[in-house]
Design a protein around this motif. Structure first.
Motif, PDB file in Angstrom:
ATOM      1  N   GLY A  10       0.783  -1.242   0.000  1.00  0.00           N
ATOM      2  CA  GLY A  10       0.000   0.000   0.000  1.00  0.00           C
ATOM      3  C   GLY A  10       0.805   1.277   0.000  1.00  0.00           C
ATOM      4  N   CYS A  11       0.205   2.283   0.609  1.00  0.00           N
ATOM      5  CA  CYS A  11       0.632   3.673   0.414  1.00  0.00           C
ATOM      6  C   CYS A  11       1.818   4.059   1.297  1.00  0.00           C
ATOM      7  CB  CYS A  11      -0.544   4.580   0.716  1.00  0.00           C
ATOM      8  SG  CYS A  11      -1.092   4.445   2.432  1.00  0.00           S
ATOM      9  N   SER A  48      -6.132  -2.085   1.822  1.00  0.00           N
ATOM     10  CA  SER A  48      -7.430  -2.577   1.347  1.00  0.00           C
ATOM     11  C   SER A  48      -8.045  -1.635   0.315  1.00  0.00           C
ATOM     12  CB  SER A  48      -8.379  -2.764   2.534  1.00  0.00           C
ATOM     13  OG  SER A  48      -8.492  -1.546   3.225  1.00  0.00           O
ATOM     14  N   CYS A  81      -4.775  -1.849   7.371  1.00  0.00           N
ATOM     15  CA  CYS A  81      -6.113  -1.612   6.810  1.00  0.00           C
ATOM     16  C   CYS A  81      -6.955  -2.886   6.658  1.00  0.00           C
ATOM     17  CB  CYS A  81      -5.981  -0.877   5.482  1.00  0.00           C
ATOM     18  SG  CYS A  81      -5.274   0.776   5.686  1.00  0.00           S
ATOM     19  N   GLN A 199      -3.922  11.746   4.472  1.00  0.00           N
ATOM     20  CA  GLN A 199      -4.823  11.251   3.419  1.00  0.00           C
ATOM     21  C   GLN A 199      -5.399  12.413   2.635  1.00  0.00           C
ATOM     22  OE1 GLN A 199      -4.806   8.244   2.868  1.00  0.00           O
ATOM     23  NE2 GLN A 199      -4.200   7.279   4.757  1.00  0.00           N
TER      24      GLN A 199
HETATM   25 FE1  SF4 Z   1      -3.053   3.380   2.487  1.00  0.00          FE
HETATM   26 FE2  SF4 Z   1      -4.849   1.877   3.838  1.00  0.00          FE
HETATM   27 FE3  SF4 Z   1      -5.628   3.448   1.885  1.00  0.00          FE
HETATM   28 FE4  SF4 Z   1      -4.261   1.331   1.291  1.00  0.00          FE
HETATM   29  S1  SF4 Z   1      -6.319   1.402   2.222  1.00  0.00           S
HETATM   30  S2  SF4 Z   1      -3.953   3.323   0.416  1.00  0.00           S
HETATM   31  S3  SF4 Z   1      -2.841   1.271   3.011  1.00  0.00           S
HETATM   32  S4  SF4 Z   1      -4.719   4.096   3.801  1.00  0.00           S
END
Ligand code: SF4
Ligand code: 5AD
Length: 437
Positions: A10-11, A48, A81, A199
């Motif tokens: 992920g991010c 997720s 997540c 975010q």
């Molecule tokens: Fe980041 Fe969680 Fe969003 Fe995936 S779901 S982009 S890990 S915040």
């Protein structure tokens, strides 16, 4: 001394959380395992945002089943997540998992592992606690010259397709003082570039004292002695302000780079996405950004195949991309996320069409990127050297303030330095050049 191996999906926010988690574990006497098969504790920090990201974790968990049977004292933990979203369900589907730890419980990780001991079991730790700050100790980083600082957690936006508010909870900001202190301590350890993470970073400060916002944060972090570059992600067009653009223009250490997802160019689809902006508003905003901040580079995200997206809607997205002339764009195929508002709509764009639109959009962007990059030929750009290039170890790679990747020849000793490179050749993704004295 137990060894731990953590894989991150992920991010950037997840990468930052993983770093903090490992830092905590190292402090408690764990050591880092060289690879997963040698570890006593195997952790996954999960994503997720799309089904595919989730499936990757599930496939890794399945693969571990046989090893857990051979070695029952192996501890397997799912964090982040997917853990927050699925909870108990993970134990039901993967009984060999020992621990499920949600997005707001990273600071409890050492205690949770301790509670598990070497007997394993099923330990579920997901709560809605409003934890915003974590102890600061970090593990040794591959690149000590760059770091992320999470300045806020959660999101209050509820774009209709997005799982983030559901798994990361409501928005909450850390104080300016805390962030500045963390930045200073990173700089003291040799850090030159810091990326501030949120975010929806444009609403930074909403939960703090009146008058605190992203612009004031940028001004405060700019004063950190020895810090060369400041980046911030992710921007939301609905919440972007003139004050932030003015701060970018005025503060030389703030990189002239915005990651500001447009998601679609069709107002009908943007409405369905509940984005709170129109295509025209978006284009006006980037016109203003370019006027106030010369040489600013803008990157975007797009989702193709949102429920009900027609050929006409898609063409509007292509037109927006062409009008905006992004430096680069990330394009994603819509993936329904159970629990979100959009998941109640019929996912009626066939996968084949999603794939086709995805590729068409990438082609348009690639063409624009190449044309924009060509304008750099002959220019001298500033590069923060990251290390050897992945494709050719004899060359170095780094990034410009606009976040473009630059590849050039030079001694490995200049890793972590800011250097000048004259651009000689370009592709749509990379600038190639020569080090200048
Ligand atoms: Fe980041 Fe969680 Fe969003 Fe995936 S779901 S982009 S890990 S915040
Ligand atoms: N399906 C596809 N892409 C998504 N994104 C967020 N949610 C979804 C989804 N359900 C994309 C958006 C966002 C990026 C991080 O992921 O473009 O900006």
């Amino acid at each position: 001394m137990k060894s731990v191996f953590l894989t991150t999906f992920g991010c950037q926010m997840n990468k930052a959380d993983s770093e903090l988690s490992l830092g905590l574990l190292l402090e408690r006497g764990y050591r880092l395992a060289g690879d997963e098969s040698a570890a006593d504790v195997v952790l996954f920090n999960t994503c997720s945002v799309r089904q595919r990201a989730e499936d990757r974790v599930y496939s890794r968990l399945s693969q571990l089943k046989a090893r857990k049977t051979r070695r029952p004292d192996l501890v397997i933990g799912v964090l982040g997540c997917v853990a927050q979203k699925e909870g108990e369900e993970i134990f039901r589907r993967y009984p060999h998992v020992d621990m499920v730890c949600g997005t707001r419980m990273f600071d409890k990780l050492p205690e949770l592992l301790e509670r598990l001991g070497s007997n394993g079991g099923h330990l579920l730790a997901v709560s809605d606690e409003k934890v915003v700050s974590y102890p600061r100790r970090r593990p040794p980083r591959e690149n000590p010259h760059q770091a992320y600082i999470t300045v806020m957690r959660g999101c209050d936006n509820y774009c209709s397709y997005c799982i983030v508010p559901h798994v990361r909870g409501p928005e909450i900001s850390r104080t300016v003082e805390e962030i500045v202190e963390e930045a200073q301590s990173l700089v003291n350890e040799g850090c030159k570039e810091i990326t501030l993470l949120g975010q929806n970073i444009n609403t930074y400060g909403k939960t703090l004292e009146k008058g605190t916002n992203l612009a004031t944060l940028l001004r405060a972090v700019s004063k950190v002695e020895g810090l060369e570059r400041i980046r911030f992600v992710t921007s939301h067009p609905k919440d972007m302000t003139i004050e932030v653009l003015e701060a970018m223009a005025e503060l030389p250490r703030v990189c002239k780079h915005l990651h500001m997802p447009a998601q679609s160019g069709s107002d009908r689809i943007l409405e369905g996405m509940e984005r709170g902006h129109t295509a025209q508003h978006y284009l006006e905003l980037i016109r203003l950004a370019r006027k106030l901040v010369p040489d600013i580079a803008i990157a975007s995200d797009f989702i193709v195949g949102f429920p009900g997206e027609t050929e006409e809607d898609f063409e509007a997205t292509v037109r927006l991309m062409e009008a905006a002339r992004f430096q680069n764009s990330y394009v994603f195929k819509y993936s329904p996320r159970p629990g979100t508002k959009a998941s109640e709509l019929l996912d009626n764009v066939p996968l084949e069409l999603k794939k086709e639109r995805n590729q068409r959009l990438l082609d348009v962007q690639s063409h624009i990127s190449l044309e924009e990059n060509k304008k750099r030929v002959g220019q001298i750009v500033e590069v923060l050297v990251e290390g050897p290039s992945k494709s050719n170890k004899k060359r170095l790679t780094g990034r410009t303030p606009q976040n473009q990747i630059v590849v050039f020849e030079g001694p490995s000793t200049i890793k972590g330095e800011l250097v000048k490179v004259k651009i000689e050749e370009v592709t749509s993704l990379t600038l190639f050049g020569r080090l200048v004295a």
